[in-house]
Design a protein around this motif. Structure first.
Motif, PDB file in Angstrom:
ATOM      1  N   THR A 109       0.852  -1.187   0.000  1.00 25.95           N
ATOM      2  CA  THR A 109       0.000   0.000   0.000  1.00 25.95           C
ATOM      3  C   THR A 109       0.889   1.239   0.000  1.00 25.95           C
ATOM      4  OG1 THR A 109      -1.726  -1.185   1.192  1.00 25.95           O
ATOM      5  CG2 THR A 109      -1.829   1.218   1.232  1.00 25.95           C
ATOM      6  N   VAL A 110       0.690   2.104  -0.994  1.00 24.49           N
ATOM      7  CA  VAL A 110       1.470   3.335  -1.135  1.00 24.49           C
ATOM      8  C   VAL A 110       0.529   4.532  -1.058  1.00 24.49           C
ATOM      9  CG1 VAL A 110       3.221   2.202  -2.569  1.00 24.49           C
ATOM     10  CG2 VAL A 110       1.301   3.345  -3.658  1.00 24.49           C
ATOM     11  N   THR A 111       1.095   5.715  -0.865  1.00 25.49           N
ATOM     12  CA  THR A 111       0.300   6.941  -0.854  1.00 25.49           C
ATOM     13  C   THR A 111       0.557   7.691  -2.153  1.00 25.49           C
ATOM     14  OG1 THR A 111       0.533   7.070   1.546  1.00 25.49           O
ATOM     15  CG2 THR A 111      -0.184   9.069   0.420  1.00 25.49           C
ATOM     16  N   ILE A 112      -0.513   7.977  -2.884  1.00 22.53           N
ATOM     17  CA  ILE A 112      -0.397   8.717  -4.147  1.00 22.53           C
ATOM     18  C   ILE A 112      -1.025  10.089  -3.940  1.00 22.53           C
ATOM     19  CG2 ILE A 112      -0.998   8.771  -6.602  1.00 22.53           C
ATOM     20  CD1 ILE A 112      -0.999   5.742  -6.572  1.00 22.53           C
ATOM     21  N   GLU A 113      -0.280  11.137  -4.344  1.00 28.25           N
ATOM     22  CA  GLU A 113      -0.771  12.509  -4.191  1.00 28.25           C
ATOM     23  C   GLU A 113      -1.343  12.994  -5.521  1.00 28.25           C
ATOM     24  OE1 GLU A 113       1.909  14.420  -0.707  1.00 28.25           O
ATOM     25  OE2 GLU A 113       2.865  14.308  -2.658  1.00 28.25           O
ATOM     26  N   TYR A 114      -2.565  13.526  -5.440  1.00 27.68           N
ATOM     27  CA  TYR A 114      -3.285  13.992  -6.629  1.00 27.68           C
ATOM     28  C   TYR A 114      -3.486  15.493  -6.591  1.00 27.68           C
ATOM     29  CZ  TYR A 114      -4.644   9.181  -7.721  1.00 27.68           C
ATOM     30  OH  TYR A 114      -4.643   7.847  -8.040  1.00 27.68           O
ATOM     31  N   TYR A 115      -3.348  16.112  -7.762  1.00 31.99           N
ATOM     32  CA  TYR A 115      -3.743  17.507  -7.964  1.00 31.99           C
ATOM     33  C   TYR A 115      -4.903  17.437  -8.942  1.00 31.99           C
ATOM     34  CZ  TYR A 115      -3.565  22.422  -9.274  1.00 31.99           C
ATOM     35  OH  TYR A 115      -3.882  23.738  -9.505  1.00 31.99           O
ATOM     36  N   GLY A 116      -6.126  17.537  -8.431  1.00 31.44           N
ATOM     37  CA  GLY A 116      -7.304  17.292  -9.264  1.00 31.44           C
ATOM     38  C   GLY A 116      -7.344  15.817  -9.603  1.00 31.44           C
ATOM     39  N   GLU A 117      -7.276  15.492 -10.895  1.00 33.35           N
ATOM     40  CA  GLU A 117      -7.255  14.097 -11.343  1.00 33.35           C
ATOM     41  C   GLU A 117      -5.844  13.631 -11.682  1.00 33.35           C
ATOM     42  OE1 GLU A 117      -9.972  11.889 -11.593  1.00 33.35           O
ATOM     43  OE2 GLU A 117     -10.893  13.480 -10.408  1.00 33.35           O
ATOM     44  N   GLU A 118      -4.863  14.540 -11.635  1.00 33.89           N
ATOM     45  CA  GLU A 118      -3.496  14.220 -12.054  1.00 33.89           C
ATOM     46  C   GLU A 118      -2.671  13.686 -10.879  1.00 33.89           C
ATOM     47  OE1 GLU A 118       0.311  16.568 -14.038  1.00 33.89           O
ATOM     48  OE2 GLU A 118      -1.372  17.710 -13.243  1.00 33.89           O
ATOM     49  N   ALA A 119      -2.109  12.495 -11.034  1.00 33.36           N
ATOM     50  CA  ALA A 119      -1.240  11.910 -10.003  1.00 33.36           C
ATOM     51  C   ALA A 119       0.156  12.510 -10.154  1.00 33.36           C
ATOM     52  CB  ALA A 119      -1.187  10.410 -10.150  1.00 33.36           C
ATOM     53  N   LEU A 120       0.683  13.088  -9.065  1.00 38.10           N
ATOM     54  CA  LEU A 120       1.974  13.766  -9.136  1.00 38.10           C
ATOM     55  C   LEU A 120       3.090  13.031  -8.408  1.00 38.10           C
ATOM     56  CD1 LEU A 120       0.861  17.443  -8.542  1.00 38.10           C
ATOM     57  CD2 LEU A 120       1.567  16.419 -10.682  1.00 38.10           C
ATOM     58  N   ASN A 121       2.766  12.287  -7.371  1.00 34.59           N
ATOM     59  CA  ASN A 121       3.813  11.730  -6.532  1.00 34.59           C
ATOM     60  C   ASN A 121       3.358  10.403  -5.923  1.00 34.59           C
ATOM     61  OD1 ASN A 121       6.214  11.588  -5.141  1.00 34.59           O
ATOM     62  ND2 ASN A 121       5.557  12.931  -3.487  1.00 34.59           N
ATOM     63  N   VAL A 122       4.306   9.466  -5.791  1.00 37.26           N
ATOM     64  CA  VAL A 122       4.043   8.184  -5.140  1.00 37.26           C
ATOM     65  C   VAL A 122       5.001   8.072  -3.964  1.00 37.26           C
ATOM     66  CG1 VAL A 122       4.018   5.681  -5.397  1.00 37.26           C
ATOM     67  CG2 VAL A 122       3.343   7.113  -7.308  1.00 37.26           C
ATOM     68  N   THR A 123       4.472   7.813  -2.767  1.00 40.82           N
ATOM     69  CA  THR A 123       5.299   7.680  -1.578  1.00 40.82           C
ATOM     70  C   THR A 123       5.160   6.273  -1.021  1.00 40.82           C
ATOM     71  OG1 THR A 123       4.822   9.999  -1.089  1.00 40.82           O
ATOM     72  CG2 THR A 123       5.844   8.715   0.658  1.00 40.82           C
ATOM     73  N   LEU A 124       6.308   5.615  -0.855  1.00 39.04           N
ATOM     74  CA  LEU A 124       6.321   4.273  -0.277  1.00 39.04           C
ATOM     75  C   LEU A 124       6.234   4.370   1.234  1.00 39.04           C
ATOM     76  CD1 LEU A 124       9.194   2.577  -2.307  1.00 39.04           C
ATOM     77  CD2 LEU A 124       6.758   2.335  -2.642  1.00 39.04           C
ATOM     78  N   PRO A 125       5.884   3.264   1.906  1.00 42.16           N
ATOM     79  CA  PRO A 125       5.953   3.273   3.370  1.00 42.16           C
ATOM     80  C   PRO A 125       7.389   3.585   3.801  1.00 42.16           C
ATOM     81  CG  PRO A 125       4.863   1.287   2.579  1.00 42.16           C
ATOM     82  CD  PRO A 125       5.386   1.993   1.384  1.00 42.16           C
ATOM     83  N   GLU A 126       7.543   4.196   4.985  1.00 37.44           N
ATOM     84  CA  GLU A 126       8.876   4.619   5.431  1.00 37.44           C
ATOM     85  C   GLU A 126       9.824   3.441   5.624  1.00 37.44           C
ATOM     86  OE1 GLU A 126      10.906   7.079   9.097  1.00 37.44           O
ATOM     87  OE2 GLU A 126       8.762   7.268   8.765  1.00 37.44           O
ATOM     88  N   LYS A 127       9.280   2.300   6.093  1.00 39.20           N
ATOM     89  CA  LYS A 127      10.119   1.125   6.343  1.00 39.20           C
ATOM     90  C   LYS A 127       9.591  -0.069   5.560  1.00 39.20           C
ATOM     91  CE  LYS A 127      11.318   2.709  10.951  1.00 39.20           C
ATOM     92  NZ  LYS A 127      11.116   2.493  12.384  1.00 39.20           N
TER      93      LYS A 127
END
Length: 187
Positions: A112-130
């Protein structure tokens, strides 16, 4: 979107500047002997990765952008594209693999990752810290070599090289920090 003054920009803030979306990588507040104070901000473009150094005075107003964060599950990779699934609506989205940058080898099936959206556009994918990884190869454990605060090189099952303590051997599962690529603890 809220407007903030130039001296309120902090590291990690996302602003709209020159028609693009930029993240503040580094900020320094400078008070020269002559003239007014300003913030020297190093910006990175979220869409193409280009960098820019900009000076903002307290009178300058910039748009601060808030991105929507969604937890999504990694499904599979095809032709340099990653497929993620929204865990609530079960919608699938394909994103280019280069969004992950150097942390790409740590992405695991079903993670499970965190994806950051600006409107409908995905800008960044963040993995779990560990993340838990297995050591594929390292030097053998040498008895009595635990007194000094020394580390030895090791290659993980995903091909990433990290430094591990001398008591960790091949085949062991360890926890690795995905931001610094450093050994944290045994799993």
């Amino acid at each position: 979107m809220p407007k903030i003054s130039g001296n309120e920009i902090r590291r990690g803030n996302i602003i709209e500047h020159n028609g693009g979306l930029w993240v503040a990588v580094k900020t320094d507040h400078v008070k020269p002997g002559k003239g007014g104070a300003f913030a020297q901000v190093e910006l990175k473009n979220l869409r193409n990765g280009s960098k820019l150094n900009e000076r903002f005075r307290s009178a300058d107003k910039v748009e601060r952008v808030r991105l929507e964060q969604k937890d999504q599950q990694f499904l599979y990779e095809t032709d340099g594209m990653f497929t993620f699934m929204d865990t609530e609506s079960f919608e699938q989205i394909e994103l280019p693999a280069d969004l992950l940058g150097e942390a790409r080898p740590f992405l695991q099936d079903g993670m499970t990752v965190t994806i950051e959206y600006y409107g409908e556009e995905a800008l960044n994918v963040t993995l779990p810290e560990k993340v838990t990884c297995t050591i594929a190869e390292t030097e053998p454990v040498v008895k009595g070599q635990t007194a000094a605060n020394s580390y030895k090189p090791a290659v993980l099952d995903n091909g990433v090289r990290v430094m591990v303590p001398p008591f960790v051997g091949e085949g062991e599962a360890i926890v690795v920090n995905t931001e610094t690529f450093e050994y944290v603890e045994r799993a």
